[in-house]
Design a protein around this motif. Structure first.
Motif, short mmCIF file in Angstrom:
data_model
loop_
_atom_site.label_atom_id
_atom_site.label_comp_id
_atom_site.label_asym_id
_atom_site.label_seq_id
_atom_site.Cartn_x
_atom_site.Cartn_y
_atom_site.Cartn_z
N PHE A 61 0.83 -1.20 0.00
CA PHE A 61 0.00 0.00 0.00
C PHE A 61 0.87 1.25 0.00
N SER A 62 2.00 1.22 0.71
CA SER A 62 2.91 2.36 0.73
C SER A 62 3.51 2.60 -0.66
N VAL A 63 3.86 1.54 -1.36
CA VAL A 63 4.38 1.68 -2.73
C VAL A 63 3.29 2.27 -3.64
N LEU A 65 0.84 4.21 -2.69
CA LEU A 65 0.70 5.63 -2.33
C LEU A 65 1.81 6.48 -2.96
N TYR A 66 3.02 5.95 -2.96
CA TYR A 66 4.13 6.67 -3.59
C TYR A 66 3.87 6.85 -5.08
N GLN A 67 3.38 5.80 -5.74
CA GLN A 67 3.08 5.90 -7.17
C GLN A 67 1.94 6.90 -7.42
N ALA A 68 0.96 6.92 -6.53
CA ALA A 68 -0.14 7.89 -6.66
C ALA A 68 0.39 9.31 -6.48
N TYR A 69 1.32 9.48 -5.54
CA TYR A 69 1.94 10.79 -5.35
C TYR A 69 2.69 11.22 -6.60
N LYS A 70 3.43 10.29 -7.21
CA LYS A 70 4.14 10.60 -8.45
C LYS A 70 3.15 10.96 -9.56
N LEU A 71 2.04 10.21 -9.64
CA LEU A 71 1.03 10.49 -10.65
C LEU A 71 0.44 11.88 -10.46
N LEU A 72 0.18 12.25 -9.22
CA LEU A 72 -0.32 13.60 -8.96
C LEU A 72 0.71 14.66 -9.34
N SER A 73 1.97 14.36 -9.17
CA SER A 73 3.02 15.30 -9.59
C SER A 73 3.03 15.44 -11.10
N TYR A 74 2.84 14.34 -11.82
CA TYR A 74 2.77 14.41 -13.29
C TYR A 74 1.56 15.21 -13.74
N ILE A 75 0.44 15.03 -13.07
CA ILE A 75 -0.76 15.79 -13.41
C ILE A 75 -0.52 17.27 -13.14
N HIS A 76 0.16 17.56 -12.07
CA HIS A 76 0.44 18.95 -11.68
C HIS A 76 1.27 19.67 -12.73
N ILE A 77 2.20 18.96 -13.37
CA ILE A 77 3.05 19.62 -14.38
C ILE A 77 2.57 19.33 -15.81
N ALA A 80 -0.19 14.51 -17.59
CA ALA A 80 -1.20 13.52 -17.24
C ALA A 80 -1.32 12.44 -18.32
N PHE A 81 -1.13 12.82 -19.57
CA PHE A 81 -1.24 11.87 -20.67
C PHE A 81 0.16 11.57 -21.21
N SER A 82 0.98 11.01 -20.35
CA SER A 82 2.35 10.69 -20.74
C SER A 82 2.66 9.24 -20.40
N GLU A 83 3.79 8.80 -20.89
CA GLU A 83 4.24 7.44 -20.60
C GLU A 83 4.54 7.27 -19.11
N LEU A 84 4.99 8.34 -18.47
CA LEU A 84 5.28 8.29 -17.03
C LEU A 84 4.00 8.06 -16.22
N ALA A 85 2.93 8.75 -16.60
CA ALA A 85 1.66 8.57 -15.90
C ALA A 85 1.12 7.16 -16.11
N LEU A 86 1.27 6.65 -17.32
CA LEU A 86 0.84 5.28 -17.61
C LEU A 86 1.64 4.27 -16.80
N LYS A 90 0.18 1.63 -14.02
CA LYS A 90 0.47 0.19 -14.07
C LYS A 90 1.04 -0.30 -12.75
N ALA A 91 1.90 0.49 -12.14
CA ALA A 91 2.48 0.10 -10.86
C ALA A 91 1.41 0.05 -9.76
N ILE A 92 0.50 1.01 -9.77
CA ILE A 92 -0.59 1.01 -8.79
C ILE A 92 -1.47 -0.21 -8.99
N LYS A 93 -1.72 -0.57 -10.24
CA LYS A 93 -2.53 -1.75 -10.54
C LYS A 93 -1.86 -3.03 -10.05
N LYS A 94 -0.55 -3.14 -10.24
CA LYS A 94 0.19 -4.30 -9.75
C LYS A 94 0.15 -4.36 -8.22
N CYS A 95 0.27 -3.21 -7.59
CA CYS A 95 0.19 -3.16 -6.12
C CYS A 95 -1.19 -3.61 -5.64
#
Length: 156
Positions: A61-63, A65-77, A80-86, A90-95
């Protein structure tokens, strides 16, 4: 523009606070529960599989949350529609699938433990099934979010 900044900032704070809560559970609550159980039933090691599953869920769950935090950072800059967000989705889905696996292990262990001890494990098993259902909903939402991002990236 200002609404987007404040909403991503708010969600980042929520993710950070959730991470602190999970850290508190791992550092304080789980060891205290294990110590109390060891004092009540010395020599009984039946709590260890529960602790392994609990720590597995907390770490996964901590991993996530970290991926969600990174996703929010990508959305912020505006990525949102980038390979990094995807990749973060995927990492959140695996978690989420890993969390479902740990909960299933816990349910199987509780069922077997209840058969041998005669205790009633219906309540914890029901809570585990609810947790699996909620996690499966999160997986479905992530899958729905991944499809438009994949389509946009394929068209580029």
């Amino acid at each position: 523009m200002n609404v987007k900044l404040s909403s991503t900032f708010f969600l980042k704070i929520v993710a950070f606070l959730m991470g602190i809560a999970v850290l508190a559970v791992c550092i304080y609550w789980l060891p205290q529960a294990a110590i109390q159980d060891a004092q009540v039933r010395p020599g009984d090691y039946s709590v260890y599989p529960l602790l392994i599953c609990a720590y597995g869920v907390c770490i996964t769950f901590s991993v996530a949350l970290y991926q969600a935090y990174k996703l929010l950072s990508y959305i912020h800059i505006n990525y949102a529609f980038s390979e990094l967000a995807l990749k973060s989705l995927k990492a959140i889905k695996k978690c989420a699938f890993t969390i479902i696996f740990f909960i299933l292990l816990l349910i199987v262990y509780l069922r077997i433990f209840a058969m041998f001890t005669g205790e009633d494990a219906a309540g914890p098993i029901a809570l585990g099934l609810i947790a699996i259902f909620v996690t499966a909903i999160i997986v479905a939402i992530i899958d729905v979010l991944q499809k438009p991002i994949k389509n946009i990236l394929e068209k580029m």
